[in-house]
Design a protein around this motif. Sequence first.
Motif, PDB file in Angstrom:
ATOM      1  N   SER A 215     -44.759   2.227   0.929  1.00 52.52           N
ATOM      2  CA  SER A 215     -44.542   3.585   0.433  1.00 52.52           C
ATOM      3  C   SER A 215     -43.495   3.524  -0.669  1.00 52.52           C
ATOM      4  O   SER A 215     -42.603   2.676  -0.650  1.00 52.52           O
ATOM      5  CB  SER A 215     -44.082   4.516   1.564  1.00 52.52           C
ATOM      6  OG  SER A 215     -43.827   5.821   1.085  1.00 52.52           O
ATOM      7  N   GLY A 216     -43.612   4.445  -1.650  1.00 50.28           N
ATOM      8  CA  GLY A 216     -42.635   4.507  -2.721  1.00 50.28           C
ATOM      9  C   GLY A 216     -43.296   4.756  -4.056  1.00 50.28           C
ATOM     10  O   GLY A 216     -44.472   5.130  -4.142  1.00 50.28           O
ATOM     11  N   TRP A 217     -42.536   4.514  -5.112  1.00 45.75           N
ATOM     12  CA  TRP A 217     -43.088   4.692  -6.463  1.00 45.75           C
ATOM     13  C   TRP A 217     -42.518   3.629  -7.396  1.00 45.75           C
ATOM     14  O   TRP A 217     -41.464   3.059  -7.145  1.00 45.75           O
ATOM     15  CB  TRP A 217     -42.788   6.091  -7.010  1.00 45.75           C
ATOM     16  CG  TRP A 217     -41.334   6.459  -7.058  1.00 45.75           C
ATOM     17  CD1 TRP A 217     -40.623   7.118  -6.112  1.00 45.75           C
ATOM     18  CD2 TRP A 217     -40.402   6.172  -8.112  1.00 45.75           C
ATOM     19  NE1 TRP A 217     -39.315   7.265  -6.501  1.00 45.75           N
ATOM     20  CE2 TRP A 217     -39.157   6.707  -7.732  1.00 45.75           C
ATOM     21  CE3 TRP A 217     -40.510   5.535  -9.345  1.00 45.75           C
ATOM     22  CZ2 TRP A 217     -38.020   6.604  -8.531  1.00 45.75           C
ATOM     23  CZ3 TRP A 217     -39.388   5.430 -10.153  1.00 45.75           C
ATOM     24  CH2 TRP A 217     -38.159   5.963  -9.738  1.00 45.75           C
ATOM     25  N   TYR A 218     -43.276   3.389  -8.472  1.00 48.74           N
ATOM     26  CA  TYR A 218     -42.885   2.364  -9.434  1.00 48.74           C
ATOM     27  C   TYR A 218     -43.321   2.818 -10.820  1.00 48.74           C
ATOM     28  O   TYR A 218     -44.508   3.037 -11.063  1.00 48.74           O
ATOM     29  CB  TYR A 218     -43.524   1.026  -9.079  1.00 48.74           C
ATOM     30  CG  TYR A 218     -43.148  -0.104 -10.019  1.00 48.74           C
ATOM     31  CD1 TYR A 218     -41.817  -0.422 -10.244  1.00 48.74           C
ATOM     32  CD2 TYR A 218     -44.118  -0.850 -10.681  1.00 48.74           C
ATOM     33  CE1 TYR A 218     -41.460  -1.456 -11.093  1.00 48.74           C
ATOM     34  CE2 TYR A 218     -43.775  -1.891 -11.534  1.00 48.74           C
ATOM     35  CZ  TYR A 218     -42.438  -2.183 -11.737  1.00 48.74           C
ATOM     36  OH  TYR A 218     -42.078  -3.192 -12.593  1.00 48.74           O
ATOM     37  N   ASN A 219     -42.353   2.997 -11.726  1.00 46.42           N
ATOM     38  CA  ASN A 219     -42.655   3.370 -13.103  1.00 46.42           C
ATOM     39  C   ASN A 219     -42.900   2.097 -13.903  1.00 46.42           C
ATOM     40  O   ASN A 219     -41.964   1.340 -14.176  1.00 46.42           O
ATOM     41  CB  ASN A 219     -41.511   4.189 -13.701  1.00 46.42           C
ATOM     42  CG  ASN A 219     -41.880   4.792 -15.048  1.00 46.42           C
ATOM     43  OD1 ASN A 219     -42.347   4.099 -15.938  1.00 46.42           O
ATOM     44  ND2 ASN A 219     -41.666   6.086 -15.184  1.00 46.42           N
ATOM     45  N   THR A 220     -44.151   1.869 -14.265  1.00 48.48           N
ATOM     46  CA  THR A 220     -44.503   0.620 -14.937  1.00 48.48           C
ATOM     47  C   THR A 220     -43.992   0.576 -16.374  1.00 48.48           C
ATOM     48  O   THR A 220     -43.954  -0.487 -16.982  1.00 48.48           O
ATOM     49  CB  THR A 220     -46.026   0.430 -14.948  1.00 48.48           C
ATOM     50  OG1 THR A 220     -46.638   1.489 -15.699  1.00 48.48           O
ATOM     51  CG2 THR A 220     -46.582   0.444 -13.535  1.00 48.48           C
ATOM     52  N   GLN A 221     -43.577   1.730 -16.903  1.00 48.35           N
ATOM     53  CA  GLN A 221     -43.075   1.785 -18.273  1.00 48.35           C
ATOM     54  C   GLN A 221     -41.581   1.498 -18.329  1.00 48.35           C
ATOM     55  O   GLN A 221     -41.120   0.702 -19.157  1.00 48.35           O
ATOM     56  CB  GLN A 221     -43.381   3.158 -18.869  1.00 48.35           C
ATOM     57  CG  GLN A 221     -43.379   3.206 -20.385  1.00 48.35           C
ATOM     58  CD  GLN A 221     -43.996   4.501 -20.901  1.00 48.35           C
ATOM     59  OE1 GLN A 221     -43.927   5.542 -20.258  1.00 48.35           O
ATOM     60  NE2 GLN A 221     -44.598   4.444 -22.067  1.00 48.35           N
ATOM     61  N   THR A 222     -40.800   2.127 -17.429  1.00 45.20           N
ATOM     62  CA  THR A 222     -39.350   1.937 -17.430  1.00 45.20           C
ATOM     63  C   THR A 222     -38.908   0.750 -16.573  1.00 45.20           C
ATOM     64  O   THR A 222     -37.775   0.287 -16.697  1.00 45.20           O
ATOM     65  CB  THR A 222     -38.644   3.204 -16.914  1.00 45.20           C
ATOM     66  OG1 THR A 222     -39.017   3.426 -15.539  1.00 45.20           O
ATOM     67  CG2 THR A 222     -39.048   4.416 -17.744  1.00 45.20           C
ATOM     68  N   GLY A 223     -39.791   0.288 -15.684  1.00 46.58           N
ATOM     69  CA  GLY A 223     -39.424  -0.808 -14.804  1.00 46.58           C
ATOM     70  C   GLY A 223     -38.547  -0.388 -13.643  1.00 46.58           C
ATOM     71  O   GLY A 223     -37.954  -1.230 -12.967  1.00 46.58           O
ATOM     72  N   ILE A 224     -38.439   0.925 -13.380  1.00 47.08           N
ATOM     73  CA  ILE A 224     -37.636   1.439 -12.275  1.00 47.08           C
ATOM     74  C   ILE A 224     -38.549   1.764 -11.104  1.00 47.08           C
ATOM     75  O   ILE A 224     -39.608   2.367 -11.278  1.00 47.08           O
ATOM     76  CB  ILE A 224     -36.848   2.697 -12.700  1.00 47.08           C
ATOM     77  CG1 ILE A 224     -35.830   2.333 -13.793  1.00 47.08           C
ATOM     78  CG2 ILE A 224     -36.141   3.323 -11.505  1.00 47.08           C
ATOM     79  CD1 ILE A 224     -35.099   3.519 -14.369  1.00 47.08           C
ATOM     80  N   SER A 225     -38.144   1.366  -9.901  1.00 41.49           N
ATOM     81  CA  SER A 225     -38.950   1.640  -8.716  1.00 41.49           C
ATOM     82  C   SER A 225     -38.039   2.008  -7.548  1.00 41.49           C
ATOM     83  O   SER A 225     -36.870   1.632  -7.506  1.00 41.49           O
ATOM     84  CB  SER A 225     -39.806   0.424  -8.344  1.00 41.49           C
ATOM     85  OG  SER A 225     -38.994  -0.692  -8.055  1.00 41.49           O
TER      86      SER A 225
END
Length: 529
Positions: A215-225
Amino acid sequence: MANIVKRYLPLILLMLITVPNVSWAQKKSKILIKHSNFGRIDNDTDPDIQKLIGDVYVTHQNVKMYCDSAYLHDKKNEVEAFGHVHIINADTVHIYSDYLKYDGKIRLAELRKNVTLKNQSIKLTTDKLDFDMNLNMGYYNQGGTIVDSTNVLTSITGRYYTEQDLFFFKDSVVLVNSDYTLYSDTMQYKTVNKTVTILGPTRIVSEEETLYSESGWYNTQTGISHLLKNTTVNRDDYQIKGDSIYLNKHNNIAKIFRNVELQDTINKLILRGHYLEMHKDTEEAFLTDSTLFIHVGEPDSLFLHSDTIRIKKDTSGFNRIFAYNKVKFFNKDIQGKCDSLSISLQDSTMRMFNDPIIWAQGNQVTADSISIESQNNVIKYLHFRTNAFLCSREDSTLYNQIKGRNMLGYVNNNHLDKLDIIGNGETLYFPRDEHGIIIGMNVAKSSKISININGRKIDQILFTKKPDGNMYPLFDIINQKRFLKDFEWRDQLRPKTKDEIFIWESAIVKLQNKLKKQFKKTISEEMKD
């Protein structure tokens, strides 16, 4: 109440009249022919079907459809399109295929073979796609591929909500970009901000590490998860677990919260706590909140607790571990307490500072600083520097004592075998006869002393230089000083189990006072009885 109904009655009647008309108008809207090079109707066989050939263009509400040829079912309000099919929905979504079946009653398009969906940001390809014009949602269940400016995604099942720019993927999901590959069971993908929402078991694999979360999220553009369930980070030399993990790829910072565990698989180290901050490029780490450091060894491990633990690289590239504020450690054969310490993995040495104490084989040793030197994860030497003092209990009131400027202890099979006192050596001990009976008190001074230890008892004392001392008989001990200067028996501070490393001095004193009160109360009650 009657006035309110009377006031709003015209509005209510208007709603009752107009709403059904809107629904009826939608249901009755027909598919319209805008252009075709040739068309015909076979009244004998299919009087309700118009056959359109060449540059066919038909519309239905805000949907435009182009193809090479088509069958228009007037009564069913359906169209079948063949060859170079092109649908434009609301002037933003373009869909291409070899075949189309469109139902105008429910506004559903069924596209087959070589299907491609495009909008401003993505391209979806599949062999079978259903598109609901009411929901502006496309659906496939036999495999599809999505490409945008950053990522390539594939899955067995997928839904695309075009108005929200949102994909929902299920079954064998794979996301590939230049930095890593993501494998998932279930996930969502927001095409505008390139954010992945993890909804099931997921692995993110790069050259340096593998992440797992459910579970969670990952921004593939900013590299923040931010990973929230059963999360693990694996590298070649360590593994990190925690209830939740925040990762920033650009500054290489990882923050792990609650039930944190870091395992150094090479050095056999385990660190636990409730907050860990780690710089992944330098592998520096900061651990706090209920910290526990475990050095896994044979046959017994070392358990250490302090307020804070840090890991840094030394100039040679080896890890150096710092523990400070209220440090305690426990091992079956050796226990210790100090305010701060460091552990060098280069020379396998633990250095203790600020009121350090260690306990081993019934002996208590203090000094201004203490070093514990190991080889192959086995303790070999104990260094006591400046104001070294060793004492052990001989019976309930008598203590053997040894002090000097410095001491060097030799350890064999996790037992202290020999002790060298270097500079200003003093001894006070109680020898026993062959029957084990104390025969007196021996007090001696010498600049250098060697002591052999057998089990938990002093076996032999050797004076390198002639000692200055005396032997006092047993009956005269009570009249002599039984303690060397600076003697203090502090066994109440020793952790007897690995769980007691979490109990600090103030808590122990508080417990002792409580026990004293209970003892006095019991004595008082017994005297009354």
